[in-house]
Design a protein around this motif. Structure first.
Motif, PDB file in Angstrom:
ATOM      1  N   THR A   7       0.855  -1.174   0.000  1.00 32.24           N
ATOM      2  CA  THR A   7       0.000   0.000   0.000  1.00 32.24           C
ATOM      3  C   THR A   7       0.888   1.219   0.000  1.00 32.24           C
ATOM      4  O   THR A   7       1.671   1.421   0.910  1.00 32.24           O
ATOM      5  CB  THR A   7      -0.912   0.007   1.250  1.00 32.24           C
ATOM      6  N   GLN A  39      -5.711  12.236  -3.149  1.00 30.50           N
ATOM      7  CA  GLN A  39      -4.924  11.208  -3.812  1.00 30.50           C
ATOM      8  C   GLN A  39      -5.391  11.045  -5.249  1.00 30.50           C
ATOM      9  O   GLN A  39      -6.552  11.272  -5.562  1.00 30.50           O
ATOM     10  CB  GLN A  39      -5.057   9.854  -3.099  1.00 30.50           C
ATOM     11  N   CYS A  41      -4.963   8.031  -8.335  1.00 34.33           N
ATOM     12  CA  CYS A  41      -4.504   6.683  -8.651  1.00 34.33           C
ATOM     13  C   CYS A  41      -3.495   6.749  -9.799  1.00 34.33           C
ATOM     14  O   CYS A  41      -3.755   7.380 -10.824  1.00 34.33           O
ATOM     15  CB  CYS A  41      -5.700   5.814  -9.051  1.00 34.33           C
ATOM     16  N   MET A  48      -9.393  11.092  -5.685  1.00 37.52           N
ATOM     17  CA  MET A  48     -10.210  10.689  -4.549  1.00 37.52           C
ATOM     18  C   MET A  48      -9.722  11.381  -3.290  1.00 37.52           C
ATOM     19  O   MET A  48      -8.603  11.879  -3.254  1.00 37.52           O
ATOM     20  CB  MET A  48     -10.193   9.180  -4.369  1.00 37.52           C
ATOM     21  N   TYR A  49     -10.551  11.413  -2.277  1.00 32.91           N
ATOM     22  CA  TYR A  49     -10.199  12.062  -1.025  1.00 32.91           C
ATOM     23  C   TYR A  49     -10.149  11.038   0.097  1.00 32.91           C
ATOM     24  O   TYR A  49     -11.118  10.305   0.331  1.00 32.91           O
ATOM     25  CB  TYR A  49     -11.224  13.144  -0.697  1.00 32.91           C
ATOM     26  N   HIS A  50      -9.018  10.984   0.760  1.00 35.43           N
ATOM     27  CA  HIS A  50      -8.840  10.196   1.988  1.00 35.43           C
ATOM     28  C   HIS A  50      -9.217   8.718   1.806  1.00 35.43           C
ATOM     29  O   HIS A  50     -10.077   8.189   2.494  1.00 35.43           O
ATOM     30  CB  HIS A  50      -9.664  10.839   3.099  1.00 35.43           C
ATOM     31  N   ARG A  51      -8.578   8.063   0.842  1.00 36.41           N
ATOM     32  CA  ARG A  51      -8.818   6.642   0.562  1.00 36.41           C
ATOM     33  C   ARG A  51      -7.516   5.862   0.667  1.00 36.41           C
ATOM     34  O   ARG A  51      -6.438   6.412   0.501  1.00 36.41           O
ATOM     35  CB  ARG A  51      -9.364   6.463  -0.854  1.00 36.41           C
ATOM     36  N   CYS A  54      -8.040   2.788  -4.660  1.00 36.60           N
ATOM     37  CA  CYS A  54      -8.813   3.473  -5.692  1.00 36.60           C
ATOM     38  C   CYS A  54     -10.209   2.847  -5.762  1.00 36.60           C
ATOM     39  O   CYS A  54     -10.324   1.617  -5.855  1.00 36.60           O
ATOM     40  CB  CYS A  54      -8.109   3.349  -7.037  1.00 36.60           C
ATOM     41  N   PRO A  55     -11.278   3.658  -5.731  1.00 36.64           N
ATOM     42  CA  PRO A  55     -12.625   3.095  -5.798  1.00 36.64           C
ATOM     43  C   PRO A  55     -12.996   2.574  -7.190  1.00 36.64           C
ATOM     44  O   PRO A  55     -13.964   1.845  -7.337  1.00 36.64           O
ATOM     45  CB  PRO A  55     -13.524   4.280  -5.415  1.00 36.64           C
ATOM     46  N   ARG A  58      -9.323  -0.323  -7.789  1.00 30.60           N
ATOM     47  CA  ARG A  58      -8.820  -0.951  -6.558  1.00 30.60           C
ATOM     48  C   ARG A  58      -7.300  -0.930  -6.462  1.00 30.60           C
ATOM     49  O   ARG A  58      -6.707  -1.675  -5.705  1.00 30.60           O
ATOM     50  CB  ARG A  58      -9.325  -2.383  -6.390  1.00 30.60           C
ATOM     51  N   SER A  60      -3.619   0.319  -5.383  1.00 25.22           N
ATOM     52  CA  SER A  60      -3.126   0.836  -4.107  1.00 25.22           C
ATOM     53  C   SER A  60      -2.008   1.856  -4.281  1.00 25.22           C
ATOM     54  O   SER A  60      -1.526   2.398  -3.301  1.00 25.22           O
ATOM     55  CB  SER A  60      -2.636  -0.327  -3.232  1.00 25.22           C
TER      56      SER A  60
END
Length: 143
Positions: A7, A39, A41, A48-51, A54-55, A58, A60
């Motif tokens: 990660t 962040q 990807c 994205m915010y505070h992950r 990646c939604p 996926r 890392s």
């Protein structure tokens, strides 16, 4: 099949608040004192915010970037609990493409979807979320 291992999350992404970073800089420097970090990807480019993952894909492997701090209110609601006065809680869609929860300064009932906002240097003292201010007073027809 390709497998992502490990990660890659920056220390800023793991900060306790995860909201504002205080980079080197301050008065008299070109660097802003407070910044909203997010962040992106490295595999698919999703912001994205505070992950941690990646939604979308996926992945890392996320790199931390600094937001310009400009966005649009996607949704706003007035909250009356755990506070002596009513306050708004808003979802802000940032120009970089991610959504963050925060508060917009001003009368809670005066914040609406579509309002343009900019990150403020103020931080919410209760929840530690980012605080935004309206960029311009939108025209509203009063009937």
């Amino acid at each position: 099949m390709y497998h992502h291992s490990g990660t890659a999350v920056s220390p800023a992404a793991r900060s306790a608040a995860g909201v504002l970073d205080h980079p080197a800089g301050g008065p008299g420097t070109a660097e802003p004192r407070d910044a909203l970090l997010f962040q992106r990807c490295t595999w698919c480019g999703t912001a994205m915010y505070h992950r941690l993952l990646c939604p979308v894909c996926r992945g890392s492997e996320l790199r931390t970037e600094r937001s310009e701090g400009v966005g649009t209110v996607r949704h706003s609601t007035v909250v009356h609990r755990n506070s002596p006065a009513a306050r708004n809680v808003s979802l802000i869609e940032m120009a970089e493409g991610f959504v963050v929860r925060g508060r917009v300064m001003g009368p809670p009932i005066g914040i609406h979807s579509g309002d343009r906002v900019r990150l403020s240097t103020t931080k919410d003292p209760v929840r530690g979320e980012p605080v935004f201010q309206l960029v311009d007073e939108p025209y509203r027809a009063w009937t």
